[in-house]
Design an enzyme around this catalytic site. Structure first.
Site, PDB file in Angstrom:
ATOM      1  N   ALA A 297       0.786  -1.238   0.000  1.00 33.69           N
ATOM      2  CA  ALA A 297       0.000   0.000   0.000  1.00 33.69           C
ATOM      3  C   ALA A 297       0.816   1.284   0.000  1.00 33.69           C
ATOM      4  CB  ALA A 297      -0.903  -0.004   1.239  1.00 33.69           C
TER       5      ALA A 297
ATOM      6  N   TYR B 175       9.098  -8.468 -21.548  1.00 31.71           N
ATOM      7  CA  TYR B 175       8.094  -8.458 -20.468  1.00 31.71           C
ATOM      8  C   TYR B 175       7.137  -9.649 -20.589  1.00 31.71           C
ATOM      9  CZ  TYR B 175       5.503  -6.780 -16.528  1.00 31.71           C
ATOM     10  OH  TYR B 175       4.940  -6.711 -15.288  1.00 31.71           O
TER      11      TYR B 175
ATOM     12  N   THR C 208       7.182   3.659 -11.947  1.00 31.50           N
ATOM     13  CA  THR C 208       7.240   3.252 -10.549  1.00 31.50           C
ATOM     14  C   THR C 208       8.660   2.750 -10.261  1.00 31.50           C
ATOM     15  OG1 THR C 208       6.689   0.907 -10.819  1.00 31.50           O
ATOM     16  CG2 THR C 208       4.836   2.433 -10.701  1.00 31.50           C
TER      17      THR C 208
ATOM     18  N   LYS D 111       3.050 -13.230 -14.200  1.00 32.49           N
ATOM     19  CA  LYS D 111       1.703 -12.668 -14.362  1.00 32.49           C
ATOM     20  C   LYS D 111       0.722 -13.764 -14.821  1.00 32.49           C
ATOM     21  CE  LYS D 111       2.573  -8.531 -12.999  1.00 32.49           C
ATOM     22  NZ  LYS D 111       2.207  -8.239 -11.599  1.00 32.49           N
TER      23      LYS D 111
ATOM     24  N   LEU E 289       1.556  -6.010  -4.588  1.00 34.82           N
ATOM     25  CA  LEU E 289       2.935  -6.194  -4.130  1.00 34.82           C
ATOM     26  C   LEU E 289       3.896  -6.256  -5.322  1.00 34.82           C
ATOM     27  CD1 LEU E 289       3.178  -6.825  -1.018  1.00 34.82           C
ATOM     28  CD2 LEU E 289       4.026  -9.025  -1.717  1.00 34.82           C
TER      29      LEU E 289
END
Ligand code: NAI
Length: 397
Positions: A48, A236, A276, A245, A140
């Site tokens: 979070a 990816y 990010t 994923k 996460l």
């Protein structure tokens, strides 16, 4: 005390605690400017303290009035040279702002992969949070995970599968454009990446919460995925992270079965590419982003994590504009995947070289600003203030 931005490669080491606070306030203002929406009032967010998880928490608290529990793994200040991590200060800024509005904002700073973390959160939900949660967000991103049953630690790798990948990359510390090579992963590295970034821990959380009877009837749990496009498939979707994923899709099916008797649902949300801590260290990804953001900014579709997450919950999950694919995954990434956007991004990134990658031709400056914002630097509305290390140490999360 002076705060200094310190970047090694594409990893931010410095932090400005006051800038982090201001950045959280800016995100809260963004959500408030959009007005109220109806969504669950009791929310648990695992991961979070930064980017997507933090943005989700801010949207649900300040857009929908939710009480939230946030789990994260962050470090507090020790000395002027070791100020800890940005997420530590984000947690504090969020809690203070939420409490001012009369909302519950409980922070657990602990290893989410452990059994103890799960037990502590369950006890808190039972004893102090009203007994149940309506929404569990799993956001996460980690490079390591210790299996709580065996004690073995696994490390994830960002690698290709099959053939090595050679392509352009950027080093933000040196402001350099260079040719990078991504080696193919071994079978062990693929398996370890799935162990860390796949859906196993998500399923363990949901089983523990269900067994403890702390999930409301109709509970929803979301998990953020990335599928990407042909432009980043080799490193990816077709690489180790893509395998992790894909494992989340499998675990979503398991969780759907687990929650069937309480009318619960596991929802994979295929989110858009954003700046990010985690995405900045994916080789070649910054090159893709500075092309993509340039094109999307011109089309008015570029989003930061707060814009994207607020749209996901306000307009899609709890609104009337959801878009699902054939596998039942929510697809807010449709703006990124738009065929014109992809064609223009490809055309642009094919033209990039060491002389032009950081010019007006691309969104390099925007990516760098968003990256800096993550550590509290280059933050809009930031006003410098004097603060001592002792004052910082006295802030409680
Ligand atoms: P981030 O690195 O900004 O945040 C990760 C969060 O996980 C932080 O709150 C951190 O404290 C927490 N965390 C890490 N290890 C922990 C541990 N052991 N115990 C407790 N908390 C821990 O990551 P970001 O980029 O927001 O990623 C979140 C999810 O979104 C990931 O699943 C990622 O793959 C996904 N995603 C990211 C995209 C991107 O472009 N960044 C695109 C689409 C999906």
């Amino acid at each position: 005390m002076k705060f200094k931005q310190n970047i090694r490669g594409n990893v931010a080491l410095g932090v400005n605690p006051l800038g982090c606070k201001q950045e959280v306030l800016n995100q809260i203002d963004y959500v408030k400017s959009k007005g109220h929406y109806d969504a669950p009032k009791k929310v648990l967010i695992i991961g979070a303290s930064s980017s997507y998880g933090l943005a989700t928490r801010i949207s649900l608290a300040f857009g929908a009035g939710a009480d939230t529990i946030g789990v994260s793994f962050e470090k507090g200040p020790k000395s002027e040279r070791n100020l800890g991590t940005a997420g530590w200060y984000n947690n504090i800024a969020f809690r203070e702002a939420a409490e001012k509005e009369g909302l519950v904002a409980k922070n657990f700073v602990t290893d989410a992969f452990s059994h103890t973390a799960k037990q502590e959160v369950i006890n808190y939900i039972k004893n102090e949070f009203g007994g149940k949660v309506d929404l569990v967000v799993y956001s996460l991103a980690s490079g390591r995970r210790t299996d709580p049953d065996t004690g073995e630690t696994y490390t994830s790798s960002i690698k290709a599968i099959g053939d090595k990948v050679v392509g352009p990359n950027i080093n933000m510390q040196k402001e350099e454009f260079f040719t990078d090579t991504l080696e193919p992963a071994t079978e062990q590295e693929i398996a370890d990446t799935v162990k860390v970034m796949g859906g196993e821990d998500w399923e363990i959380w949901m089983k523990a919460l269900k067994e403890a009877d702390v999930l409301s009837d109709g509970v929803l749990t979301t998990n953020y995925s990335y599928l990407g496009t042909e432009l980043n498939r080799p490193y990816y979707g077709g690489g180790t992270l893509g395998q992790a994923k894909a494992d989340c899709d499998v675990k979503a099916d398991n969780i759907n079965k687990l929650l069937a008797d309480i009318n619960g649902k596991a929802q994979i949300v295929v989110a858009t590419a954003v700046t990010t801590k985690a995405s900045s260290v994916i080789p070649f990804f910054i090159v893709y982003c500075i092309g993509l953001y340039k094109v999307m900014s011109e089309k008015g579709t570029h989003e930061t994590p707060i814009m994207h997450q607020d749209r996901i919950y306000r307009e899609m999950i709890y609104g009337d504009k959801p878009e699902y694919d054939d596998e039942g995954r929510l697809r807010p990434d449709s703006w990124e995947l738009d065929s014109d956007t992809q064609a223009e991004t490809e055309e642009l990134i094919m033209k990039l070289n060491e002389d032009n990658f950081n010019t007006d031709m691309t969104a390099y400056d925007l990516f760098y600003k968003e990256f800096s914002n993550l550590s509290g630097f280059m933050v809009d509305n930031y006003v410098e203030e004097d603060i001592t290390i002792d004052e910082l140490k006295s802030w409680e999360y």
